[in-house]
Write a protein that holds these residues in place. Structure first.
Motif, PDB file in Angstrom:
ATOM      1  N   VAL A  76       4.690   5.519   2.987  1.00 56.66           N
ATOM      2  CA  VAL A  76       4.119   6.863   2.855  1.00 56.66           C
ATOM      3  C   VAL A  76       5.011   7.708   1.955  1.00 56.66           C
ATOM      4  O   VAL A  76       6.240   7.688   2.081  1.00 56.66           O
ATOM      5  N   THR A  77       4.386   8.456   1.049  1.00 57.61           N
ATOM      6  CA  THR A  77       5.139   9.389   0.211  1.00 57.61           C
ATOM      7  C   THR A  77       4.304  10.643  -0.029  1.00 57.61           C
ATOM      8  O   THR A  77       3.186  10.780   0.482  1.00 57.61           O
ATOM      9  N   TYR A  78       4.859  11.553  -0.796  1.00 56.03           N
ATOM     10  CA  TYR A  78       4.175  12.822  -1.066  1.00 56.03           C
ATOM     11  C   TYR A  78       3.011  12.636  -2.041  1.00 56.03           C
ATOM     12  O   TYR A  78       3.049  11.774  -2.924  1.00 56.03           O
ATOM     13  N   HIS A  79       2.008  13.467  -1.887  1.00 53.14           N
ATOM     14  CA  HIS A  79       0.900  13.493  -2.841  1.00 53.14           C
ATOM     15  C   HIS A  79       1.400  14.133  -4.131  1.00 53.14           C
ATOM     16  O   HIS A  79       2.166  15.105  -4.097  1.00 53.14           O
ATOM     17  N   PRO A  80       0.998  13.615  -5.294  1.00 53.68           N
ATOM     18  CA  PRO A  80       1.449  14.213  -6.554  1.00 53.68           C
ATOM     19  C   PRO A  80       1.143  15.703  -6.669  1.00 53.68           C
ATOM     20  O   PRO A  80       1.929  16.455  -7.261  1.00 53.68           O
ATOM     21  N   ALA A  83       7.546  12.518   9.611  1.00 49.25           N
ATOM     22  CA  ALA A  83       7.850  11.454  10.571  1.00 49.25           C
ATOM     23  C   ALA A  83       7.389  10.087  10.082  1.00 49.25           C
ATOM     24  O   ALA A  83       7.867   9.057  10.577  1.00 49.25           O
ATOM     25  N   LEU A  84       6.479  10.068   9.105  1.00 53.79           N
ATOM     26  CA  LEU A  84       5.936   8.810   8.611  1.00 53.79           C
ATOM     27  C   LEU A  84       6.680   8.280   7.386  1.00 53.79           C
ATOM     28  O   LEU A  84       6.634   7.078   7.108  1.00 53.79           O
ATOM     29  N   ARG A  85       7.342   9.157   6.678  1.00 51.53           N
ATOM     30  CA  ARG A  85       8.083   8.748   5.482  1.00 51.53           C
ATOM     31  C   ARG A  85       9.376   8.017   5.882  1.00 51.53           C
ATOM     32  O   ARG A  85       9.855   8.117   7.002  1.00 51.53           O
ATOM     33  N   GLY A  86       9.916   7.285   4.917  1.00 51.63           N
ATOM     34  CA  GLY A  86      11.234   6.689   5.096  1.00 51.63           C
ATOM     35  C   GLY A  86      11.263   5.382   5.853  1.00 51.63           C
ATOM     36  O   GLY A  86      12.342   4.863   6.147  1.00 51.63           O
ATOM     37  N   ARG A  87      10.121   4.834   6.189  1.00 46.24           N
ATOM     38  CA  ARG A  87      10.078   3.538   6.874  1.00 46.24           C
ATOM     39  C   ARG A  87       8.830   2.775   6.455  1.00 46.24           C
ATOM     40  O   ARG A  87       7.886   3.360   5.901  1.00 46.24           O
ATOM     41  N   VAL A  88       8.838   1.498   6.714  1.00 47.77           N
ATOM     42  CA  VAL A  88       7.728   0.637   6.317  1.00 47.77           C
ATOM     43  C   VAL A  88       6.795   0.452   7.512  1.00 47.77           C
ATOM     44  O   VAL A  88       7.229   0.064   8.597  1.00 47.77           O
ATOM     45  N   HIS A  89       5.530   0.753   7.305  1.00 48.80           N
ATOM     46  CA  HIS A  89       4.509   0.581   8.328  1.00 48.80           C
ATOM     47  C   HIS A  89       3.726  -0.702   8.047  1.00 48.80           C
ATOM     48  O   HIS A  89       3.843  -1.305   6.971  1.00 48.80           O
ATOM     49  N   THR A 133      -3.030   7.779  13.095  1.00 47.93           N
ATOM     50  CA  THR A 133      -2.022   8.559  13.803  1.00 47.93           C
ATOM     51  C   THR A 133      -2.148  10.024  13.438  1.00 47.93           C
ATOM     52  O   THR A 133      -2.750  10.362  12.410  1.00 47.93           O
ATOM     53  N   GLU A 134      -1.592  10.888  14.267  1.00 41.35           N
ATOM     54  CA  GLU A 134      -1.533  12.310  13.959  1.00 41.35           C
ATOM     55  C   GLU A 134      -0.104  12.752  13.690  1.00 41.35           C
ATOM     56  O   GLU A 134       0.172  13.954  13.599  1.00 41.35           O
ATOM     57  N   GLN A 135       0.802  11.808  13.528  1.00 35.56           N
ATOM     58  CA  GLN A 135       2.185  12.160  13.223  1.00 35.56           C
ATOM     59  C   GLN A 135       2.264  12.882  11.881  1.00 35.56           C
ATOM     60  O   GLN A 135       1.514  12.566  10.951  1.00 35.56           O
ATOM     61  N   PRO A 136       3.167  13.842  11.745  1.00 38.49           N
ATOM     62  CA  PRO A 136       3.305  14.561  10.476  1.00 38.49           C
ATOM     63  C   PRO A 136       3.905  13.676   9.396  1.00 38.49           C
ATOM     64  O   PRO A 136       4.505  12.616   9.677  1.00 38.49           O
ATOM     65  N   LEU A 137       3.741  14.125   8.174  1.00 40.13           N
ATOM     66  CA  LEU A 137       4.208  13.343   7.033  1.00 40.13           C
ATOM     67  C   LEU A 137       5.708  13.041   7.127  1.00 40.13           C
ATOM     68  O   LEU A 137       6.143  11.916   6.840  1.00 40.13           O
ATOM     69  N   ILE A 189       0.866  -1.179   0.000  1.00 37.86           N
ATOM     70  CA  ILE A 189       0.000   0.000   0.000  1.00 37.86           C
ATOM     71  C   ILE A 189       0.896   1.221   0.000  1.00 37.86           C
ATOM     72  O   ILE A 189       1.856   1.295   0.776  1.00 37.86           O
ATOM     73  N   VAL A 190       0.596   2.184  -0.860  1.00 38.27           N
ATOM     74  CA  VAL A 190       1.328   3.444  -0.888  1.00 38.27           C
ATOM     75  C   VAL A 190       0.348   4.555  -0.532  1.00 38.27           C
ATOM     76  O   VAL A 190      -0.627   4.790  -1.253  1.00 38.27           O
ATOM     77  N   ALA A 191       0.591   5.201   0.586  1.00 38.45           N
ATOM     78  CA  ALA A 191      -0.248   6.321   1.030  1.00 38.45           C
ATOM     79  C   ALA A 191       0.314   7.607   0.459  1.00 38.45           C
ATOM     80  O   ALA A 191       1.455   7.975   0.729  1.00 38.45           O
ATOM     81  N   LEU A 192      -0.496   8.301  -0.337  1.00 41.35           N
ATOM     82  CA  LEU A 192      -0.068   9.515  -1.018  1.00 41.35           C
ATOM     83  C   LEU A 192      -0.516  10.729  -0.212  1.00 41.35           C
ATOM     84  O   LEU A 192      -1.664  11.148  -0.290  1.00 41.35           O
ATOM     85  N   GLY A 193       0.373  11.271   0.577  1.00 46.49           N
ATOM     86  CA  GLY A 193       0.060  12.468   1.329  1.00 46.49           C
ATOM     87  C   GLY A 193      -0.338  12.194   2.774  1.00 46.49           C
ATOM     88  O   GLY A 193      -0.558  11.054   3.194  1.00 46.49           O
ATOM     89  N   ARG A 194      -0.424  13.284   3.519  1.00 41.97           N
ATOM     90  CA  ARG A 194      -0.633  13.212   4.965  1.00 41.97           C
ATOM     91  C   ARG A 194      -1.974  12.603   5.342  1.00 41.97           C
ATOM     92  O   ARG A 194      -2.048  11.762   6.247  1.00 41.97           O
ATOM     93  N   PHE A 195      -3.049  13.022   4.681  1.00 44.07           N
ATOM     94  CA  PHE A 195      -4.366  12.547   5.087  1.00 44.07           C
ATOM     95  C   PHE A 195      -4.515  11.048   4.871  1.00 44.07           C
ATOM     96  O   PHE A 195      -5.077  10.342   5.715  1.00 44.07           O
TER      97      PHE A 195
END
Length: 236
Positions: free
Chosen positions: A205-209, A190-196, A184-188, A170-176
């Motif tokens: 998690v990555t940036y929204h286009p 803090a969520l990037r760069g690791r596998v959840h 979670t309410e962690q910012p983007l 699963i790839v989550a595009l963006g904070r929401f």
């Protein structure tokens, strides 16, 4: 089954079963090794994810199409269920439909969709090979951020889609998308760069286009996120 003619032409037919009968598993294996006979182990067939029943998927599509669970339904042109194979390995999750998505009934069209397509091509993927959906199925007015009550009403649809598709990543595009799926309410950042983990499925998690269109310098970081997703795919 072993046959004398297959292992030692000099053995009288029928003698091999007599020799093997009554041996323990360990002595049986040692005897075969001493005779130079190849031992064959039973191989279990790989587990196959059972496809979601077609009726359940159709019911989900119908439920989303007629949903009135939050006030957003009053201003929509149509719901945006999502697109892609019903059993895709990759599942991309965005935030909510925009004006063009609301008009066409398809997620990630326009410039953001073109960039997402380019991101997919960087992974040697086409849009028709992945499933793409949003947390919200209706467009928020003025493309504002989703409200917590709207996410709470719509998130069960997304979770049902994920359960039915059973993706390997699963790839989550963006904070929401990330915060909604990971509760979670962690910012983007803090969520990037690791596998959840999302119910046993790896999630990256990555940036929204749309953000990358505004901040193209972060495309390199998004590429690192995508390569992390590719190397983290579940093969179970």
């Amino acid at each position: 089954m072993y046959r004398a003619s297959d292992t030692d032409p000099g053995l009288p037919r029928g003698l091999m079963p007599v020799i093997l009968e009554g041996m323990t598993s360990a002595s049986h294996d040692r005897w075969l090794d001493a005779m130079g006979i190849t031992r064959w182990a039973r191989r279990e067939a790989p587990a196959v994810q059972a496809p979601a029943p077609a009726r359940d998927w159709e019911d989900l599509v119908t439920a989303v199409r007629g949903c009135t669970r939050c006030p957003l339904h009053a201003g929509r042109t149509q719901t945006v269920f999502g697109v892609g194979p019903a059993h895709a390995s990759w599942f991309f999750v965005g935030e909510a439909p925009g004006a063009e998505e609301d008009r066409r009934g398809e997620p990630f069209v326009g410039r953001a969709g073109q960039l997402l397509d380019a991101m997919l091509r960087s992974l040697a993927l086409d849009r028709d090979q992945v499933f793409i959906a949003n947390v919200l199925k209706c467009r928020p007015p003025g493309n504002r951020d989703p409200e917590p009550a709207e996410v709470a009403q719509c998130l069960p649809y997304l979770k049902a889609q994920l359960a039915a598709v059973a993706p390997r990543i699963i790839v989550a595009l963006g904070r929401f998308a990330a915060q909604s799926l990971l509760a979670t309410e962690q910012p983007l950042g803090a969520l990037r760069g690791r596998v959840h983990d999302y119910q046993g499925v790896p999630l990256v998690v990555t940036y929204h286009p749309a953000y990358l269109l505004r901040r193209p310098a972060d495309k390199a970081a998004a590429w690192r996120d995508l390569t992390l997703a590719r190397t983290s795919m579940s093969y179970e």
